[in-house]
Write an enzyme that holds these catalytic residues in place. Structure first.
Site, PDB file in Angstrom:
ATOM      1  N   GLU A   1      -6.489  -5.852   2.733  1.00 14.84           N
ATOM      2  CA  GLU A   1      -6.486  -6.936   1.757  1.00 14.84           C
ATOM      3  C   GLU A   1      -7.754  -6.932   0.909  1.00 14.84           C
ATOM      4  OE1 GLU A   1      -4.752 -10.534   2.616  1.00 14.84           O
ATOM      5  OE2 GLU A   1      -3.563  -9.795   4.272  1.00 14.84           O
TER       6      GLU A   1
ATOM      7  N   THR B   1       0.813  -1.220   0.000  1.00 11.47           N
ATOM      8  CA  THR B   1       0.000   0.000   0.000  1.00 11.47           C
ATOM      9  C   THR B   1       0.849   1.274   0.000  1.00 11.47           C
ATOM     10  OG1 THR B   1      -1.736  -1.162   1.179  1.00 11.47           O
ATOM     11  CG2 THR B   1      -1.756   1.235   1.349  1.00 11.47           C
TER      12      THR B   1
ATOM     13  N   GLY C   1       2.832  -3.031   8.004  1.00  8.81           N
ATOM     14  CA  GLY C   1       2.858  -3.647   9.336  1.00  8.81           C
ATOM     15  C   GLY C   1       4.191  -4.288   9.670  1.00  8.81           C
TER      16      GLY C   1
END
Lengths: 635, 635
Positions: free
Chosen positions: B415, B135, B174
């Site tokens: 997702e 992303t 993350g």
């Protein structure tokens, strides 16, 4: 798409939207604006949040900006100040509401001049910090059955307060586990071995100097919560704790020095009703907060959707989110709902004096409950939806969706659980209907039913789908009234049937709960629609009135659309008419799209500072917020 | 009420509910049970939560319980372990999923033996901590348009990685802002000045000794979020950062030492598809979590409702919450939904190998997206509802509703955003339909339409409301198929109409988004129903099968009821039949009420420790939790 922008006057629209608050707003603004506030208390554990909340609240309280007496003398000014303080973290506001309104307001309403003189100065400056000790581990919404007792000791002229069972432990008592000095305690007064019902007594729980918890009281913190973690909610248990006679809030029932219990009220039940009716002001506050937050959430979502591009034609810039029907056909009807909720809030606030009129209080209390239940639920669901409409960026705490949702969460169950409030509303509606029926008799009833039958069994009516007709107020009002009356008739039939089968009233009632909830919801929607008409009518500028009127039409139509199942099953609409309604909704959205966001922002410009997705450039603003250095291309 | 309890075999029901997991469950349990875990990480700020999450994750990883290779060799064992680890805080699980599945799994699937050998041991023990850098600030679900570039330098045999614009800054990555050592970076490969499309490259972001961020990389934390605050999400910016040639994940496209770009795939688009299809495993995990949490939330709500009394007949004990229709007619249909979601999960998991079959992968990826979007949304909305059903006690953080809602929140947009996934599903459905149409021709089409017309315009059919018929699988399946096909026809008509008005395909598509979403939802519901039938059929014990079958019937009927508007507008149901369906739902609830909660608990006994409302005595358990001393009456 039609991008015609009608002529409207922003100030006129603001006037209508703010309604009774409009004239108090500038004064409130003036009183509040010199205050310095910190931004929202994000990313803290509950200990940090409690400390910070208290610190900010004390600083603001000491300026004297909020005063208990205003709840009686200038309630709209008080409310307008709270509305102006919306940039404060909700925890600080919650602390104020518990302290000034629940604690202070109860002393104002149930106490006498004696109590006012002793306490108000210290309450206003928060030298005294107060809580409202009603809920027990075993009893939330069913206050009538609380168990804490205060036995009157004639000898010492004191109340002896005890928690007789584990379930009588007071629970969720805000402002109390860490900082509170006093609570208004709700307990059963045992006078001469007789249960006089629920009374309120001022209890000083901590030594004013040492802040030690006073003997006879055990208390502690209720632990972390979904929201309001800046509030120190306590459990409290009493054992042989003594409070002086004069601490009884004695406006409606008192004990004389000579040991006489005096009340003008006919029964403990009546006293209970008056006691509990003090919650009305609290419910009013609960109606003010959610639409205000929802305004901000919609605005931020809209601003993000005006910048963020995703997918689109090949070889062209990606499409702005706002141009997807999944976006604008969600956002615009949501705005129309917010307006309708604001209008119903305005009518409720304007009619606030009715809460004290014996012949009107019941009706007023019933509808305020319905609106309160509706507002909280709607706001939380909508904010959750808006968060997903901002994708991953909605997940950032800085977008405030999580903050707003969590801090509003308690609105759904505190000061009356929605399920219970809806029941109270329906009970009231049925009582009113019985009165009407008694007056009009069978003849009146038949005339009414026949009229309704004629209206809706007329094929021209159920099929009519000319656009002017579909978007007429006449049609909408009829649809809402019809739905309410039809549901009332369904419910009454059901209750009678169950009764005829030998069920008790309570059993029949409980068996019918789903229909009971439905009836209250329908009535509340009708109230919102009627309130909207009332408010819009006050708008003197024709252009503005016309825009507002279209917004209300959209509210009405989406509401009908959400209930197509009901309307179709009741043969109120043909299938074709239903589909034409959906088309009319889309057309209204397309028509409003070019200007409604601007209109919403300008006519009630609530701004939360520093929300990246709500700024003119979320990439720039978010970058600053998380420390991404300014970009300098080295390519 | 009927309190007949049918004969069923709990183990059989467990077998059906766990489906493909059933046989792996005991092994997974064994591997996991010796691990000691802390309880949930409530009431921490994000700094505390990150530290604690990492600490727990490292401790568990070092036992070697999770292994990347299992994702290929024993995916069901891997998933079963995660399911067994549900008592871990979601943040720890999230860390594992990002590390093992997103980071490790991508290397497994897109890398070669070379990469596996170098990295897997260290990944398994979390000596390497990995993230998934896809992303960007400007691009979430639309991965194809990411902007980060890796220019291949023939001289040094390195990739030169740059973030060419502010919007190309990687965001939400993350496991990276604090603890990560590596990421799989998704970027456009520029090879010989040619854009080869999106590739994955392993990037070592921190020095393995000093943990310093390596030169050419700037990164920082994305700030607090609604949930997953234990995850260190980062923004990352590259400037002239160099990664060696062999770090390219080169299973499908590689660069030779001599500087040749080799791929068997026909186009960058094809490579992109394969790259992105790795997300499928992640989506599967996203389908596993929400129903598991919802199970726990329902169980706790039920247990509370079995103790908590509120209102009731005068002079009698107050009524248990569970006996109010507002309670059981919400809870029981919710359970039926959870079962249907579990069944669809089972079918998806069983069919996982299809995700690698060229002729089936598209279809598989499409439906998994629809189910993923549905599951997350349903779970969050239901958990929010359950929280209010527990009143004030639902507001306690210890009741875990807030925890579950917040930690599941990201499932809705990560997702693959629901709105996007539904579009992908619909696109696939229309392609399939076009294939069918080409094969069957106009004649086949007409036969189908005529059949559908005959079915639904038959007054006997639309009015039939005998109970056996209304609760028959035949009727339900037909209703779901009808709804899907009808909506498909509405959508196709709309698309054609818009196209005939001169809109481009993209414009027509975007204009029709609401109908597109609807079609995907309807198909997903149909998939859930068909999956339920498939799973229930496998149950060999007749008593158990019959109970499960009734649960599925309830799922089907409530689903139809929620869509009465659609069915009535499509003339599929008469008003009377619709009302009879509502009655049948109530009857099914009453019939299931005496045993369904026990059945649900016993057949998949997920327990979260120490939830006061989920214990046998919430007053006692809550008292212990918040430090209320044991009660000893002194009265």
């Amino acid at each position: 798409m039609n991008s015609f922008k009608p002529l409207y006057d922003t100030e006129e629209i603001k006037k209508v939207r703010l309604g009774p608050f409009y004239k108090y707003y500038p004064d409130a603004e003036k009183e509040v604006k010199h205050l310095e506030y910190d931004s929202f208390l994000l990313d803290m554990n509950s200990n940090e949040k409690k400390i910070k909340t208290h610190e900010i609240a004390m600083k603001i309280a000491q300026t004297g900006v909020l005063r208990v007496e205003e709840l009686r003398d200038q309630p709209l000014l008080f409310l307008s100040k709270l509305m102006n303080l919306i940039k404060l973290d909700m925890n600080v506001l919650a602390k104020f509401v518990i302290h000034y309104q629940l604690f202070g307001g109860t002393i104002l309403e149930l106490g006498t001049e004696y109590h006012h003189k002793i306490y108000f100065d210290d309450i206003n400056k928060m030298k005294i910090v107060g809580g409202f000790a009603m809920t027990e581990m075993g009893h939330g919404s069913n206050v009538r059955n609380i168990e804490t007792i205060a036995r009157y000791d004639f000898q010492t002229q004191e109340f002896v307060i005890d928690s007789p069972t584990p379930s009588s432990t007071k629970f969720w008592i805000g402002n109390t586990s860490r900082y509170g000095t006093h609570v208004v305690l709700f307990c059963r007064l045992i006078f001469n071995n007789e249960d006089k019902g629920v009374h309120g007594i001022i209890v000083n729980i901590r030594d004013m100097e040492t802040k030690e918890i006073r003997p006879g009281i055990e208390l502690g913190d209720c632990g972390p919560k979904i929201g309001w973690n800046g509030i120190d909610n306590a459990w409290i248990r009493f054992s042989n704790f003594r409070a002086p006679r004069l601490n009884l809030l004695s406006r409606f029932a008192s004990i004389t020095e000579s040991g006489e219990y005096i009340t003008k009220l006919s029964s403990p039940g009546k006293l209970f009703q008056i006691t509990i009716s003090q919650l009305v002001m609290g419910r009013m506050l609960y109606i003010v907060g959610p639409p205000a937050y929802l305004n901000v959430a919609i605005k931020n979502t809209f601003r993000y959707a005006m910048q963020r591009r995703q997918f689109g034609e090949k070889e062209k810039p990606e499409e702005l989110l706002i141009n997807y029907p999944t976006h604008y056909q969600t956002l615009i009807p949501m705005i129309s709902n917010v307006f309708a909720l604001e209008f119903s809030r305005n009518v409720i606030v304007e009619r606030f004096p009715e809460s004290k009129m014996p012949d009107k209080a019941d009706s007023y209390n019933a509808i305020i409950g319905g609106v309160k239940a509706t507002v909280a639920e709607y706001a939380i669901q909508s904010i959750s939806k808006l968060r997903t409409m901002c994708g991953g960026n909605g997940f950032s705490a800085y977008s405030l969706f999580g903050y707003m949702r969590d801090e509003l969460e308690v609105f759904q169950t505190a000061e009356g659980d929605g399920t219970v409030l809806f029941q109270q509303l329906t009970k009231h509606l049925l009582v009113e209907y019985r009165k009407w029926y008694k007056k009009e008799g069978v003849k009146g009833y038949i005339i009414k039913e026949v009229q309704s039958f004629l209206d809706t069994s007329n094929p021209y009516y159920t099929h009519s789908r000319s656009i002017p007709y579909l978007i007429s107020d006449e049609f909408h009002l009829h649809a809402f009234v019809f739905r309410f009356e039809k549901q009332r008739s369904i419910l009454i039939t059901k209750l009678s049937l169950l009764k005829s089968k030998g069920l008790t009233f309570t059993q029949s009632w409980n068996e019918s709960l789903l229909d009971i909830q439905k009836l209250a919801r329908y009535y509340t929607q009708l109230f919102c629609l009627e309130s909207s008409y009332l408010c819009v009518k006050k708008c003197v500028d024709p252009g503005s009135r016309s825009v507002l009127s279209n917004i209300v039409k959209l509210y009405a139509l989406t509401n009908i659309e959400n209930d197509f199942g009901f309307y179709r099953n009741a043969n109120f609409l043909s299938a074709g008419k239903a589909l034409a309604i959906s088309d009319a909704i889309r057309d209204l959205c397309v028509q409003l799209k070019p200007f409604i966001f601007e209109l919403m922002e300008e006519s009630f410009g609530l701004t939360f500072p520093d929300v990246p997705i709500g700024s003119t450039s979320y990439i720039k603003n978010m970058s600053e917020r998380v420390g991404i250095p300014p970009y300098s291309s080295k390519l």
